[in-house]
Design a protein around this motif. Structure first.
Motif, PDB file in Angstrom:
ATOM      1  N   GLN A 177       0.814  -1.225   0.000  1.00  0.00           N
ATOM      2  CA  GLN A 177       0.000   0.000   0.000  1.00  0.00           C
ATOM      3  C   GLN A 177       0.839   1.263   0.000  1.00  0.00           C
ATOM      4  O   GLN A 177       0.381   2.305  -0.481  1.00  0.00           O
ATOM      5  CB  GLN A 177      -0.928   0.000   1.223  1.00  0.00           C
ATOM      6  N   LEU A 178       2.061   1.194   0.517  1.00  0.00           N
ATOM      7  CA  LEU A 178       2.878   2.399   0.625  1.00  0.00           C
ATOM      8  C   LEU A 178       4.081   2.368  -0.323  1.00  0.00           C
ATOM      9  O   LEU A 178       4.257   3.275  -1.131  1.00  0.00           O
ATOM     10  CB  LEU A 178       3.353   2.573   2.071  1.00  0.00           C
ATOM     11  N   LEU A 179       4.904   1.335  -0.201  1.00  0.00           N
ATOM     12  CA  LEU A 179       6.138   1.319  -0.988  1.00  0.00           C
ATOM     13  C   LEU A 179       5.887   1.066  -2.474  1.00  0.00           C
ATOM     14  O   LEU A 179       6.522   1.690  -3.328  1.00  0.00           O
ATOM     15  CB  LEU A 179       7.095   0.263  -0.435  1.00  0.00           C
ATOM     16  N   LEU A 180       4.966   0.161  -2.799  1.00  0.00           N
ATOM     17  CA  LEU A 180       4.726  -0.153  -4.212  1.00  0.00           C
ATOM     18  C   LEU A 180       4.249   1.068  -4.996  1.00  0.00           C
ATOM     19  O   LEU A 180       4.815   1.379  -6.054  1.00  0.00           O
ATOM     20  CB  LEU A 180       3.730  -1.304  -4.334  1.00  0.00           C
ATOM     21  N   PRO A 181       3.212   1.799  -4.527  1.00  0.00           N
ATOM     22  CA  PRO A 181       2.821   3.002  -5.289  1.00  0.00           C
ATOM     23  C   PRO A 181       3.917   4.052  -5.331  1.00  0.00           C
ATOM     24  O   PRO A 181       4.057   4.770  -6.326  1.00  0.00           O
ATOM     25  CB  PRO A 181       1.580   3.519  -4.547  1.00  0.00           C
ATOM     26  N   PHE A 182       4.724   4.145  -4.264  1.00  0.00           N
ATOM     27  CA  PHE A 182       5.830   5.104  -4.277  1.00  0.00           C
ATOM     28  C   PHE A 182       6.846   4.721  -5.355  1.00  0.00           C
ATOM     29  O   PHE A 182       7.344   5.587  -6.086  1.00  0.00           O
ATOM     30  CB  PHE A 182       6.500   5.149  -2.904  1.00  0.00           C
ATOM     31  N   VAL A 183       7.161   3.431  -5.456  1.00  0.00           N
ATOM     32  CA  VAL A 183       8.106   2.970  -6.480  1.00  0.00           C
ATOM     33  C   VAL A 183       7.539   3.212  -7.878  1.00  0.00           C
ATOM     34  O   VAL A 183       8.262   3.649  -8.786  1.00  0.00           O
ATOM     35  CB  VAL A 183       8.435   1.476  -6.265  1.00  0.00           C
ATOM     36  N   VAL A 184       6.249   2.941  -8.059  1.00  0.00           N
ATOM     37  CA  VAL A 184       5.614   3.206  -9.357  1.00  0.00           C
ATOM     38  C   VAL A 184       5.716   4.695  -9.697  1.00  0.00           C
ATOM     39  O   VAL A 184       6.025   5.074 -10.836  1.00  0.00           O
ATOM     40  CB  VAL A 184       4.141   2.751  -9.341  1.00  0.00           C
ATOM     41  N   GLY A 185       5.451   5.543  -8.699  1.00  0.00           N
ATOM     42  CA  GLY A 185       5.591   6.980  -8.911  1.00  0.00           C
ATOM     43  C   GLY A 185       7.005   7.370  -9.286  1.00  0.00           C
ATOM     44  O   GLY A 185       7.216   8.235 -10.149  1.00  0.00           O
ATOM     45  N   GLN A 186       7.995   6.714  -8.652  1.00  0.00           N
ATOM     46  CA  GLN A 186       9.394   6.982  -8.984  1.00  0.00           C
ATOM     47  C   GLN A 186       9.706   6.585 -10.426  1.00  0.00           C
ATOM     48  O   GLN A 186      10.451   7.281 -11.120  1.00  0.00           O
ATOM     49  CB  GLN A 186      10.310   6.217  -8.031  1.00  0.00           C
ATOM     50  N   LEU A 187       9.133   5.485 -10.874  1.00  0.00           N
ATOM     51  CA  LEU A 187       9.353   5.053 -12.248  1.00  0.00           C
ATOM     52  C   LEU A 187       8.739   6.025 -13.246  1.00  0.00           C
ATOM     53  O   LEU A 187       9.270   6.223 -14.348  1.00  0.00           O
ATOM     54  CB  LEU A 187       8.776   3.645 -12.457  1.00  0.00           C
ATOM     55  N   LEU A 188       7.618   6.646 -12.848  1.00  0.00           N
ATOM     56  CA  LEU A 188       6.956   7.618 -13.720  1.00  0.00           C
ATOM     57  C   LEU A 188       7.557   9.016 -13.596  1.00  0.00           C
ATOM     58  O   LEU A 188       7.296   9.878 -14.436  1.00  0.00           O
ATOM     59  CB  LEU A 188       5.461   7.692 -13.381  1.00  0.00           C
ATOM     60  N   GLN A 189       8.341   9.237 -12.562  1.00  0.00           N
ATOM     61  CA  GLN A 189       8.847  10.567 -12.226  1.00  0.00           C
ATOM     62  C   GLN A 189       9.597  11.268 -13.369  1.00  0.00           C
ATOM     63  O   GLN A 189       9.392  12.478 -13.581  1.00  0.00           O
ATOM     64  CB  GLN A 189       9.735  10.471 -10.978  1.00  0.00           C
ATOM     65  N   PRO A 190      10.436  10.568 -14.142  1.00  0.00           N
ATOM     66  CA  PRO A 190      11.130  11.281 -15.238  1.00  0.00           C
ATOM     67  C   PRO A 190      10.176  11.936 -16.240  1.00  0.00           C
ATOM     68  O   PRO A 190      10.533  12.923 -16.883  1.00  0.00           O
ATOM     69  CB  PRO A 190      11.953  10.169 -15.904  1.00  0.00           C
ATOM     70  N   TRP A 191       8.963  11.393 -16.380  1.00  0.00           N
ATOM     71  CA  TRP A 191       8.015  11.921 -17.371  1.00  0.00           C
ATOM     72  C   TRP A 191       7.001  12.896 -16.756  1.00  0.00           C
ATOM     73  O   TRP A 191       6.594  13.846 -17.414  1.00  0.00           O
ATOM     74  CB  TRP A 191       7.266  10.773 -18.048  1.00  0.00           C
ATOM     75  N   VAL A 192       6.590  12.657 -15.516  1.00  0.00           N
ATOM     76  CA  VAL A 192       5.517  13.479 -14.930  1.00  0.00           C
ATOM     77  C   VAL A 192       5.985  14.307 -13.739  1.00  0.00           C
ATOM     78  O   VAL A 192       5.222  15.130 -13.224  1.00  0.00           O
ATOM     79  CB  VAL A 192       4.334  12.587 -14.482  1.00  0.00           C
ATOM     80  N   GLY A 193       7.241  14.095 -13.296  1.00  0.00           N
ATOM     81  CA  GLY A 193       7.726  14.790 -12.098  1.00  0.00           C
ATOM     82  C   GLY A 193       7.661  16.299 -12.197  1.00  0.00           C
ATOM     83  O   GLY A 193       7.208  16.976 -11.273  1.00  0.00           O
ATOM     84  N   GLY A 194       8.095  16.840 -13.327  1.00  0.00           N
ATOM     85  CA  GLY A 194       8.075  18.291 -13.501  1.00  0.00           C
ATOM     86  C   GLY A 194       6.670  18.851 -13.448  1.00  0.00           C
ATOM     87  O   GLY A 194       6.425  19.905 -12.850  1.00  0.00           O
TER      88      GLY A 194
END
Length: 325
Positions: A177-194
């Motif tokens: 519930q916590l680490l998995l969505p955070f990791v998914v967000g990290q994987l998406l971060q290069p494209w949506v982080g900004g």
């Protein structure tokens, strides 16, 4: 008058109190409670997905390597807080009775919160990456440390045979519930982080919305379980005062302890928010495993009271800290 109100009255705190009152007075049936619980789980998952998308990977690694901050959070959670809990439980036993005093001791042995610690750190413009790392490590270790501390310091604790099973379930919850969505967000971060970083209102809305949903879910579940039925009004008031004293001590120790460790203000905020809190989400299920059913309900009362108090106080502190230059 309007300026005074805007300075000292936080609309979010008012909303938080209203949500707590609604959860106390509005009957929530089993079906509705399941819906609320699912909504709370979804909100927390979205929260950590957004955090993962917002934070750069460099910030996350810097948070993990910040040994002074991470060590400070663990010492506050599993050394300073339990020592304070022992003293407080001994002092208040003649006032509120042994079962509620045991609840205060049990409270002190719990891990830190994750979602509210991180959310308030974000609102206060603190080190969010450090808070995520510290609170998550605290919860993972707490699945083992809390049952061991309970069995060591609370000699009447029962149900130790089920503690390991709960630890595995709790660890699975933290990971999924916590680490998995955070990791998914990290994987998406290069494209949506900004895009996410440019819209702070999005993170702020998710932060506060998650806290409100989680609070309503927890208080409504406690009310439905009849937790308040066997507790007198005097005991509630006494526990509220004691919880306020304990919270004030821990807030002071973590804030000035951060200064003693020469942490920058962003790290001091993360230490303040993570090191002064205790997890209701971990505490209530674990109590049902570690203690007999009759005792678990009473022991849970101080945990619930402290949890609500820490949310209100830290909401005010986060808003004040966010206004700094």
């Amino acid at each position: 008058m309007r300026r005074v109100l805007s300075r000292w009255v936080d609309p979010f705190v008012v909303t938080l109190v209203v949500v707590m009152v609604l959860a106390l007075v509005v009957p929530v049936g089993p079906g509705a409670q399941r819906v609320v619980d699912v909504a709370a789980d979804v909100a927390v998952t979205i929260l950590f997905l957004v955090y993962g998308a917002r934070l750069s990977t460099r910030e996350v690694w810097a948070g993990l390597r910040n040994w002074r901050l991470q060590g400070g959070i663990l010492v506050a959670t599993y050394v300073v807080f339990p020592l304070l809990g022992l003293v407080v439980a001994w002092a208040i036993t003649p006032l509120v009775g042994a079962p509620l005093a045991a609840g205060m001791l049990y409270l002190s042995l719990l891990p830190s919160t994750v979602q509210s610690s991180v959310a308030f750190t974000s609102v206060a413009r603190g080190n969010v990456a450090g808070a995520i790392c510290g609170a998550t490590v605290s919860n993972v270790l707490g699945m083992v440390l809390t049952p061991l501390l309970v069995l060591w310091l609370m000699t009447d604790a029962e149900g130790s045979g089920g503690a390991a099973g709960h630890g595995l379930d709790g660890l699975q919850t933290v990971l999924l519930q916590l680490l998995l969505p955070f990791v998914v967000g990290q994987l998406l971060q290069p494209w949506v982080g900004g895009w996410v970083r440019a819209r702070r209102w999005l993170t702020l809305s998710v932060d506060r919305g998650t806290i409100l949903v989680v609070v309503f879910s927890a208080v409504a579940a406690a009310s439905s379980a009849g937790v308040w039925a066997g507790t007198s009004g005097w005991s509630i008031v006494a526990l509220l005062v004691v919880s306020g004293v304990v919270l004030a001590i821990m807030l002071g120790l973590t804030w000035w302890g951060g200064a003693a460790l020469r942490l920058p203000v962003e790290d001091r905020i993360a230490l303040l928010m993570c090191g002064s809190k205790k997890s209701l989400a971990t505490g209530l299920p674990m109590a049902s495993v570690l203690f007999p059913v009759a005792a678990a309900g009473v022991i849970a009362v101080p945990v619930i009271i402290f949890h609500q108090l820490q949310l209100v106080v830290c909401a005010v502190l986060a808003r004040r800290l966010a206004l700094r230059d």
